[in-house]
Design a protein around this motif. Structure first.
Motif, short mmCIF file in Angstrom:
data_model
loop_
_atom_site.label_atom_id
_atom_site.label_comp_id
_atom_site.label_asym_id
_atom_site.label_seq_id
_atom_site.Cartn_x
_atom_site.Cartn_y
_atom_site.Cartn_z
N PHE A 5 0.79 -1.23 -0.12
CA PHE A 5 -0.13 -0.19 -0.16
C PHE A 5 0.72 1.12 -0.13
CE2 PHE A 5 0.41 -1.55 4.60
CZ PHE A 5 0.89 -0.16 5.03
N VAL A 7 2.50 4.40 1.34
CA VAL A 7 2.51 5.22 2.52
C VAL A 7 2.19 6.58 2.46
CG1 VAL A 7 4.21 5.74 4.31
CG2 VAL A 7 4.54 3.43 2.93
N THR A 15 -4.03 1.37 10.64
CA THR A 15 -4.24 0.07 11.20
C THR A 15 -3.35 -0.28 12.44
OG1 THR A 15 -2.43 -0.79 9.75
CG2 THR A 15 -4.77 -0.93 8.87
N ALA A 19 -5.13 -1.81 15.80
CA ALA A 19 -4.66 -2.94 16.59
C ALA A 19 -4.51 -2.60 18.17
CB ALA A 19 -3.30 -3.52 15.86
N ARG A 23 -6.15 -4.20 21.59
CA ARG A 23 -5.10 -4.64 22.62
C ARG A 23 -5.83 -3.96 23.85
NH1 ARG A 23 -0.92 -4.55 18.77
NH2 ARG A 23 -0.51 -2.36 19.57
N ARG A 71 -2.13 -13.67 19.25
CA ARG A 71 -0.86 -13.45 18.56
C ARG A 71 0.19 -12.74 19.45
NH1 ARG A 71 -2.36 -8.98 14.08
NH2 ARG A 71 -1.76 -7.05 15.18
N LEU A 93 9.50 -5.42 14.56
CA LEU A 93 9.26 -5.01 13.09
C LEU A 93 7.73 -4.11 13.05
CD1 LEU A 93 10.75 -7.78 11.07
CD2 LEU A 93 11.51 -5.34 11.22
N GLY A 94 7.83 -3.25 12.63
CA GLY A 94 6.26 -2.53 12.05
C GLY A 94 5.71 -2.33 13.47
N VAL A 144 12.58 3.64 9.76
CA VAL A 144 12.85 3.24 8.73
C VAL A 144 11.61 3.03 7.78
CG1 VAL A 144 13.75 0.96 7.30
CG2 VAL A 144 14.65 1.44 9.69
N ASP A 145 11.85 4.04 6.45
CA ASP A 145 10.78 3.59 5.52
C ASP A 145 11.24 2.84 4.49
OD1 ASP A 145 9.15 4.06 3.37
OD2 ASP A 145 9.22 6.12 3.34
N PHE A 146 10.63 1.57 4.73
CA PHE A 146 10.96 0.42 3.70
C PHE A 146 10.90 0.68 2.10
CE2 PHE A 146 9.88 -1.67 7.82
CZ PHE A 146 11.42 -2.09 7.91
N GLU A 147 10.32 1.93 1.77
CA GLU A 147 10.36 2.02 0.48
C GLU A 147 11.77 3.02 0.04
OE1 GLU A 147 6.60 3.89 -0.73
OE2 GLU A 147 5.71 2.33 -0.58
N LEU A 171 4.32 -8.54 14.02
CA LEU A 171 2.70 -8.63 14.02
C LEU A 171 1.85 -7.81 13.37
CD1 LEU A 171 2.79 -9.49 17.97
CD2 LEU A 171 3.24 -11.10 16.04
N GLY A 172 0.97 -8.40 12.66
CA GLY A 172 -0.02 -7.55 11.86
C GLY A 172 0.73 -6.81 10.64
N VAL A 173 1.80 -7.41 10.29
CA VAL A 173 2.31 -6.43 8.93
C VAL A 173 2.40 -7.55 7.63
CG1 VAL A 173 4.48 -5.49 8.25
CG2 VAL A 173 3.74 -5.49 10.55
C1 LIG Z 1 -1.19 -3.31 10.87
S1 LIG Z 1 0.14 -2.17 11.67
C2 LIG Z 1 0.76 -3.38 12.86
C3 LIG Z 1 1.30 -2.55 14.11
C4 LIG Z 1 1.71 -3.25 15.37
N1 LIG Z 1 2.85 -4.64 14.83
C5 LIG Z 1 0.55 -4.01 16.08
O1 LIG Z 1 0.48 -5.17 15.93
O2 LIG Z 1 -0.10 -3.21 16.60
C6 LIG Z 1 1.42 -2.14 10.30
C7 LIG Z 1 2.68 -1.39 10.91
O3 LIG Z 1 3.55 -1.44 9.44
C8 LIG Z 1 4.23 0.01 9.45
N2 LIG Z 1 4.56 0.62 7.79
C9 LIG Z 1 3.72 0.47 6.81
N3 LIG Z 1 4.19 1.02 5.96
C10 LIG Z 1 5.78 1.25 6.35
C11 LIG Z 1 6.96 1.48 5.39
N4 LIG Z 1 6.84 1.96 4.27
N5 LIG Z 1 8.01 1.37 6.09
C12 LIG Z 1 7.98 1.10 7.36
N6 LIG Z 1 6.91 0.87 8.00
C13 LIG Z 1 5.79 0.63 7.54
C14 LIG Z 1 3.02 0.90 10.06
O4 LIG Z 1 3.84 2.08 10.42
C15 LIG Z 1 2.53 0.25 11.04
O5 LIG Z 1 3.08 0.24 12.44
#
Ligand SMILES: C[S@@+](CC[C@H](N)C(=O)[O-])C[C@H]1O[C@@H](n2cnc3c(N)ncnc32)[C@H](O)[C@@H]1O
Length: 289
Positions: A5, A7, A15, A19, A23, A71, A93-94, A144-147, A171-173
């Motif tokens: 998606f 950013v 999201t 999440a 919790r 999870r 991560l994320g 980190v912006d993975f893009e 989790l959730g990524v």
């Molecule tokens: C669904 S959330 C999950 C968050 C957390 N792990 C949880 O379970 O509550 C997805 C995560 O991916 C990160 N994310 C999305 N695009 C990203 C990008 N380009 N670079 C780094 N992180 C990214 C978002 O910032 C977010 O924290």
């Protein structure tokens, strides 16, 4: 790593907020029975009543709330076992609004790296400050912006030590990433010289779900898509296990709905469906000579 998606520059992940709200609601509505997190409500910046009210207004989201509690519990139990086996670094991560780093029971024994998109991480740091949640010295933020940057670069800049045995929570990524991005991250984790563990969650392909699970999936998938963060990757358990073993992971523990029910809801185990959400731990610990 490539997110499927786009950013939204400067906008924290919606999201991640959803999440975190699940919790928090689990603490208020179920008393944290599966996963106890004394900071979950505080970091949201809402009071317990409004957290409960919002969750009760959306009863169809209860299945996701319980899955998120499961999870997280699974990941934190696996992390505790990994620390016993020598893990000394945790990479979240994320991370979103995950609070493990601020209630880390291992203190200085376990260094924690929180990796997230800079916009989400900046928002989290504001939330921590507003909630007066102290950031322990064991925590390092790795925006980190993975893009634009690889995980390896982001971790190296944060002082991560590849020679230390490391636990990754993710989790959730996975559902939001392209499959290529998922596998390049798993290959990175498998290649850590000090050994590594990873816990992540994923869903069975929608076309393999029964009617009730499919209807639930479709509703939730539309919701996350409307938040601008669509689910694009699903995995098949057998193929996933084979490929994880091929990457060098020697232990793969994959709990699907039936195993989750047996472990966390033994009274209701028989009533659970066979397909849906999974949570996985994969470990690769090099032998020491
Ligand atoms: C669904 S959330 C999950 C968050 C957390 N792990 C949880 O379970 O509550 C997805 C995560 O991916 C990160 N994310 C999305 N695009 C990203 C990008 N380009 N670079 C780094 N992180 C990214 C978002 O910032 C977010 O924290």
């Amino acid at each position: 790593m490539c997110y499927a998606f786009p950013v939204r520059t400067g906008t924290p992940s919606r999201t991640a907020l959803a999440a975190a709200a699940h919790r928090a609601a689990h603490q208020v509505l179920e008393g944290g029975r599966i996963f106890s997190d004394p900071l979950a409500v505080r970091i949201l910046g809402q009071d317990a009543e409004s957290v409960a009210r919002e969750a009760e207004q959306n009863p169809s989201r209860g299945v996701m709330r319980i899955f998120i509690a499961v999870r997280t519990r699974f990941a934190e139990d696996a992390l505790a076992a990994a620390v016993e086996r020598g893990a000394r670094q945790l990479v979240v991560l994320g991370a979103g609004l995950d609070t493990y780093a601020y209630r880390n029971p291992f203190g200085g024994l376990l260094r924690v790296f929180e990796v997230d998109h800079p916009a989400t991480q900046a928002w989290k740091r504001e939330r921590l400050k507003a909630a007066s949640i102290p950031v322990p010295d064991s925590v390092t933020f790795a925006p980190v912006d993975f893009e634009r940057q690889t995980l390896a670069e982001g971790l190296a800049a944060a002082g991560y030590e590849p020679a230390q045995q490391t636990f990754f929570t993710w989790l959730g990524v996975v559902p939001y990433l392209t499959e290529d991005a998922v596998w390049s991250t798993l290959a990175f984790v498998a290649g850590q010289p000090g050994g590594a563990h990873v816990v992540f969650d994923y869903g069975d392909p929608p076309e393999t779900l029964g009617p009730e699970a499919r209807a639930y999936h479709d509703r939730h998938a539309s919701r996350v898509e409307s938040l601008g963060e669509a689910w694009v990757t699903y995995l098949e358990a057998d193929a996933l296990r084979t490929r994880l073993l091929g990457l060098g992971f020697s232990e793969v523990e994959d709990l699907g709905p039936a195993q989750i029910a047996a472990r966390y809801f033994p009274d209701r185990a028989g009533a659970q469906r066979e397909r849906g959400g999974h949570v996985v731990r994969a470990s690769r610990i090099p032998r020491r000579n």
